[in-house]
Scaffold this active site. Structure first.
Site, short mmCIF file in Angstrom:
data_model
loop_
_atom_site.label_atom_id
_atom_site.label_comp_id
_atom_site.label_asym_id
_atom_site.label_seq_id
_atom_site.Cartn_x
_atom_site.Cartn_y
_atom_site.Cartn_z
N GLY A 27 -4.84 8.13 5.39
CA GLY A 27 -3.90 9.25 6.14
C GLY A 27 -2.59 9.52 5.24
O GLY A 27 -2.10 10.72 5.17
N LYS A 49 0.80 -1.21 0.02
CA LYS A 49 0.14 -0.06 0.02
C LYS A 49 0.67 1.16 -0.09
O LYS A 49 0.82 2.22 -0.65
CB LYS A 49 -0.99 -0.03 1.28
CG LYS A 49 -1.96 1.18 1.31
CD LYS A 49 -2.98 0.86 1.99
CE LYS A 49 -2.73 1.09 3.66
NZ LYS A 49 -2.57 2.31 4.22
N SER A 50 1.80 1.28 0.89
CA SER A 50 2.88 2.72 0.88
C SER A 50 3.41 2.81 -0.55
O SER A 50 3.40 3.89 -0.88
CB SER A 50 3.87 2.25 2.24
OG SER A 50 3.13 2.36 3.50
N SER A 67 7.34 8.89 12.52
CA SER A 67 6.14 8.66 11.46
C SER A 67 6.87 9.11 9.79
O SER A 67 7.30 9.96 9.82
CB SER A 67 5.26 9.96 11.75
OG SER A 67 4.35 10.29 10.42
N ASP A 85 1.91 -1.23 11.84
CA ASP A 85 0.60 -1.80 11.40
C ASP A 85 0.27 -3.30 11.70
O ASP A 85 -0.81 -3.61 11.61
CB ASP A 85 0.65 -1.38 10.00
CG ASP A 85 0.59 0.19 9.44
OD1 ASP A 85 0.39 0.99 10.53
OD2 ASP A 85 0.90 0.47 8.62
N ARG A 139 -8.40 12.42 12.38
CA ARG A 139 -6.71 12.05 12.65
C ARG A 139 -6.04 13.38 12.53
O ARG A 139 -6.17 14.41 11.98
CB ARG A 139 -6.32 11.35 11.46
CG ARG A 139 -7.00 9.86 11.64
CD ARG A 139 -6.54 8.62 10.83
NE ARG A 139 -5.20 8.48 10.71
CZ ARG A 139 -4.85 7.76 10.11
NH1 ARG A 139 -5.18 7.03 9.01
NH2 ARG A 139 -3.46 7.05 10.27
N GLN A 185 4.95 9.16 7.45
CA GLN A 185 4.14 10.25 6.92
C GLN A 185 4.52 11.44 6.81
O GLN A 185 4.48 12.24 5.96
CB GLN A 185 2.59 9.93 7.15
CG GLN A 185 2.17 8.59 6.88
CD GLN A 185 0.61 8.28 7.16
OE1 GLN A 185 0.03 9.35 8.01
NE2 GLN A 185 -0.02 7.33 6.79
N ARG A 203 2.95 5.74 -3.30
CA ARG A 203 3.95 6.70 -3.42
C ARG A 203 4.45 6.57 -5.26
O ARG A 203 4.82 7.49 -5.86
CB ARG A 203 5.25 6.33 -2.69
CG ARG A 203 4.92 6.85 -1.46
CD ARG A 203 6.24 5.85 -0.36
NE ARG A 203 6.26 6.60 0.90
CZ ARG A 203 5.23 6.31 1.93
NH1 ARG A 203 4.21 5.82 1.80
NH2 ARG A 203 5.53 7.03 3.06
O1 SPQ Z 1 -2.61 5.60 5.34
P1 SPQ Z 1 -2.96 5.26 6.69
O2 SPQ Z 1 -4.68 5.44 6.89
O3 SPQ Z 1 -2.35 6.29 7.81
O4 SPQ Z 1 -2.60 3.74 6.89
C1 SPQ Z 1 -1.75 2.85 7.95
C2 SPQ Z 1 -2.19 1.68 7.72
O5 SPQ Z 1 -2.56 0.87 8.86
O6 SPQ Z 1 -2.75 1.05 6.66
C3 SPQ Z 1 -1.84 3.60 9.26
F1 SPQ Z 1 -3.15 3.69 9.84
O7 SPQ Z 1 -0.54 2.89 7.73
C4 SPQ Z 1 0.52 3.93 7.68
C5 SPQ Z 1 1.55 3.47 8.83
O8 SPQ Z 1 1.01 3.60 10.00
C6 SPQ Z 1 1.14 4.22 6.35
C7 SPQ Z 1 2.43 4.79 6.16
C8 SPQ Z 1 3.13 5.38 5.11
O9 SPQ Z 1 2.77 4.73 3.95
O10 SPQ Z 1 3.88 5.94 5.08
C9 SPQ Z 1 3.05 4.96 7.59
C10 SPQ Z 1 2.68 4.77 8.81
O11 SPQ Z 1 2.02 5.81 9.39
P2 SPQ Z 1 2.93 6.95 10.30
O12 SPQ Z 1 1.92 7.91 10.96
O13 SPQ Z 1 3.46 6.22 11.39
O14 SPQ Z 1 3.67 7.51 9.49
#
Ligand code: SPQ
Length: 427
Positions: free
Chosen positions: A92, A20-21, A166, A313, A120, A168, A25
């Site tokens: 997110g 997914k990540s 994080s 996750d 969020r 993200q 991207r």
């Molecule tokens: O995209 P989203 O909703 O935040 O998805 C989650 C998931 O469980 O699929 C978190 F709820 O994954 C994030 C992950 O926890 C995906 C991600 C990324 O692709 O960069 C990073 C993580 O979040 P963070 O806040 O720790 O950076």
């Protein structure tokens, strides 16, 4: 939805769906690059389509022939203003990374999402982006979406010490830094998933990473690429745990992404005594491999510290694994779980308690006593894909009665074929 219970065993092979990540991207980098990007094994799930549709709304031409997604890159300066708010759905990653991307666009745009996304926290990206010169605000002056953002062509570089671990936040700032007038330096609190850094290089950009310190020059150009998305270890984790805790099971997962910033779950399984073997792919450029698991006797362990971002996750499904391990498992330093699609600390302990597990929430994690027999009950995903999938794996151990899951459709966010794939492995 009535869940499958009382599994007689899981046997067979599963090709894991795309990461997914990396799928998110791929669309982002493809759009921001010059030239065409071809994406193979893109994750066809709701979250990734939120990203795809967002870039279409910003004027990027994206074609999907059912196999390959082709993106006609427009470069950072080619994104177009849309008068309509853009829907981020449940994602997110989409909203936070898009804030960094739009930081260099001098037009106003509104980003909104579903009920979960609207709760969020966004200050984590809004505050540093404001330091770079971006105007960005949540609804009624709060930090919550809908967000209204107006970027600038005069984006300033940033020196930023992150207060939370994080990927993200880091990625959002990296996207902004790529467009800034000078060099930015970002210091991570803990090392988090590094797909953005890897893809900056893959798309022809330059980035210097020394441990937790990242240097990135602004005004960089990126060039279209062919991307083969590896399988998502976060999706594979549900099947790893299913294979470990269901009697009479042996599952082979192929094409699992093995980027070392994501593989904490493998270390945890080994430490708990799980029978797991990992065979990396012969093609060294592809950080993927085959993971084999079988029914195992497990023991409780302590999970905390710098491994947490490498399995953040996977913690809901690791919590279920711990209910089937002898002794106590303590999960700590995982307060970030409270601000995911739902408060995953509370949701995991509430729902697994309904099924008979001995599990307690703490301020920064969970304490789980095992091994417990699980029983039937009515549970809910809280609209969170990872909680829904975890509960279906838990239900496999319930011998009689039934397990009814409310909001099972949440799995579509990251793994639309989850229930079908599980069914195929049932002996
Ligand atoms: O995209 P989203 O909703 O935040 O998805 C989650 C998931 O469980 O699929 C978190 F709820 O994954 C994030 C992950 O926890 C995906 C991600 C990324 O692709 O960069 C990073 C993580 O979040 P963070 O806040 O720790 O950076």
């Amino acid at each position: 939805m009535k869940l499958k219970i009382n599994s007689k065993g899981l046997q067979g092979t599963l090709k894991v769906p795309g990461d997914k990540s990396i799928s998110h991207r791929s669309i982002m980098f493809g759009s921001l690059a010059k030239g065409k990007t071809e994406i193979h094994h893109f994750l066809r799930a709701e979250d990734c389509f939120s990203t795809l549709h967002a870039f279409e709304s910003l004027g990027v031409k994206i074609e999907d022939n059912g196999e390959v997604i082709s993106v006609d890159g427009v470069g950072f300066e080619g994104l177009k203003k849309t008068p309509f708010p853009i829907n981020m759905g449940n994602s997110g990653t989409t909203i936070r990374l898009l804030c960094g991307i739009l930081a260099g666009c001098d037009f106003e745009i509104t980003l909104f999402g579903d009920g979960s996304l609207s709760k969020r926290p966004m200050n984590r990206v809004m505050l540093p982006l404001r330091e770079m010169g971006v105007e960005i605000m949540g609804i009624s002056g709060t930090e919550f979406p809908p967000l209204t953002i107006c970027g600038t062509k005069n984006l300033q570089p940033i020196h930023y010490q992150m207060e939370i671990a994080s990927a993200q936040v880091k990625s959002s700032l990296l996207f902004a830094a790529l467009q800034a007038k000078g060099e930015s330096v970002i210091f991570e609190k803990e090392k988090t998933r590094d797909h953005t850094e890897e893809m900056i290089r893959q798309f022809g950009g330059e980035i210097v990473v020394n441990g937790k310190e990242i240097h990135l020059k602004g005004s960089q150009k990126l060039y279209g690429q062919k991307i083969i998305v590896p399988g998502d270890i976060s999706s594979a984790a549900f099947f790893m745990v299913a294979g470990l805790i269901t009697p009479n099971s042996q599952i082979i997962l192929t094409n699992v992404g093995l980027n070392e910033t994501r593989t904490g779950v493998l270390d945890v399984i080994v430490e708990m005594g799980g029978k797991i073997s990992v065979t990396p792919s012969k093609d060294r450029n592809q950080k993927t491999g085959e993971v084999k698991v079988e029914t195992s006797e497990l023991k409780g362990i302590e999970i905390g510290g710098e491994i947490i971002p490498h399995l953040i996750d996977e913690l809901p499904i690791i919590a279920l694994l711990a209910t089937q391990a002898q002794g106590v498992t303590v999960i700590k330093n995982a307060e970030e779980l409270k601000v995911k699609e739902t408060n995953r600390i509370d949701a995991v302990s509430l729902e697994l308690t309904k099924l008979g597990a001995k599990i307690k929430s703490t301020d920064d994690g969970l304490i789980i006593h095992g091994k417990t027999e699980l029983r039937g009950g009515k549970v809910t995903s809280h609209g969170d894909h990872r909680i829904g999938m975890m509960l279906q794996i838990a239900a496999l151990l319930v011998k009689e009665g039934m397990v009814e899951l409310e909001h099972a459709e949440a799995v579509n966010v990251s793994f639309p074929m989850f229930f079908e794939e599980l069914e195929k492995l049932e002996v």
